[in-house]
Design a protein around this motif. Structure first.
Motif, PDB file in Angstrom:
ATOM      1  N   ASP A  17     -45.954  14.817  43.181  1.00  0.00           N
ATOM      2  CA  ASP A  17     -46.524  15.491  42.013  1.00  0.00           C
ATOM      3  C   ASP A  17     -47.472  14.577  41.242  1.00  0.00           C
ATOM      4  O   ASP A  17     -48.653  14.886  41.048  1.00  0.00           O
ATOM      5  N   CYS A  18     -46.964  13.432  40.842  1.00  0.00           N
ATOM      6  CA  CYS A  18     -47.792  12.564  39.977  1.00  0.00           C
ATOM      7  C   CYS A  18     -48.366  11.358  40.734  1.00  0.00           C
ATOM      8  O   CYS A  18     -49.035  10.509  40.136  1.00  0.00           O
ATOM      9  N   CYS A  38     -40.682  11.685  42.129  1.00  0.00           N
ATOM     10  CA  CYS A  38     -40.024  10.786  41.190  1.00  0.00           C
ATOM     11  C   CYS A  38     -38.984  11.576  40.423  1.00  0.00           C
ATOM     12  O   CYS A  38     -38.993  12.821  40.474  1.00  0.00           O
TER      13      CYS A  38
END
Ligand SMILES: [Zn+2]
Ligand SMILES: [Zn+2]
Ligand SMILES: [Zn+2]
Length: 275
Positions: A17-18, A38
């Motif tokens: 995602d990040c 994460c």
């Protein structure tokens, strides 16, 4: 889904995602898409220690909601169908009830007409009965009047009968009186007849005698003629005159002198009398 697991091979493990590098032990694998994330971009399930990324979680939630909605929709449809069926039945029932009501209403109308007719007939009958009652009352009044009239006439007839009976009694008494009088007169007539037989019926003889015989009868039966013709003055006078004539005749010494009667008739020389 552009970059798949190759990111783990080149730069170590990064959050899908990040893109933040994650130490191997801390990378969390999504149970749906298999990507590593994460700890900030997964949702941990406490019951089985599994993880799911937000995207899959949203998809899962969406699917759950969709499934639930679908199931709700199916249930609603079923309910709707059931309601439709019920409505249909209700409509049918209503229609049946309407038919029944219409039939009842028609019957009520018919009954109403019948009862109205019956009521009218009954009213008419009542009127007729009342009229008949009036007529009977009038008839009774008339009969009473006729009875009174009859009684009055009967009384009058009775009075007339009594009066006639009185009259008849009176007439009978008169008749008896008349009978008695008649008997008395008969006896008297008998007596007179008996008496008359004692005297000369000079009046009957007179017209059959010539004048000289008449004078002779007058002289011979002077007393009897006078006794039997009491009240006949001219006859008595003629008898007395005959006697005077006879005395005059004896005294005048003319014995053959003819005697003329008061009518001036002369003696009939052809007399056939035997006196
Ligand atoms: Zn995932
Ligand atoms: Zn992340
Ligand atoms: Zn004579």
């Amino acid at each position: 889904m552009m970059n798949t697991k190759n990111s783990t091979t080149e730069k170590g493990i990064q959050c899908y995602d990040c893109s933040k590098p994650i130490a191997g032990k801390k990378a969390l694998e999504c149970i749906d898409c298999g990507e590593f994330y994460c700890k900030d971009h997964v949702k941990a399930n406490d019951s089985d220690h599994s993880s799911i990324c937000f995207s899959c979680f949203r998809k899962k939630i969406h699917l759950d909601v969709t499934l639930e909605l679908e199931s709700q929709m199916i249930e609603a449809k079923t309910q709707l169908n059931s309601l439709k069926e019920k409505l249909k039945n209700c409509k049918k029932d209503l229609s049946n009830k309407k038919t029944t009501i219409e039939r009842h209403q028609a019957q009520v109308k018919i009954n109403e007409k019948t009862y109205t007719r019956k009521f009218e007939t009954l009213e008419k009958k009542i009127e007729e009965e009342v009229q008949r009652g009036d007529n009977l009352s009038n008839t009774i009044t008339n009969l009473n009047a006729a009875l009174d009239d009859y009684k009055a006439r009967e009384n009058s007839t009775e009075q007339k009968k009594n009066s006639l009976e009185d009259e008849i009694s009176q007439l009978e008494a008169e008749l008896n009186g008349a009978k008695m009088e008649n008997n008395k007169l008969k006896i008297e007539a008998q007596n007179l007849s008996d008496e008359s037989k004692k005297y000369i019926q000079y009046i009957s003889l007179r017209n059959t005698l010539c004048n000289s015989c008449k004078n002779r009868v007058k002289l011979l039966f002077k007393d009897e003629i006078l006794e039997g013709n009491n009240g006949k003055e001219s006859l008595i006078a003629s008898v007395l005159q005959a006697e005077r004539n006879m005395i005059n005749q004896r005294n005048s010494l003319a014995p053959e002198m003819q005697v003329a009667d008061k009518n001036g008739k002369t003696d009939d020389k052809a007399c056939c009398c035997v006196i």
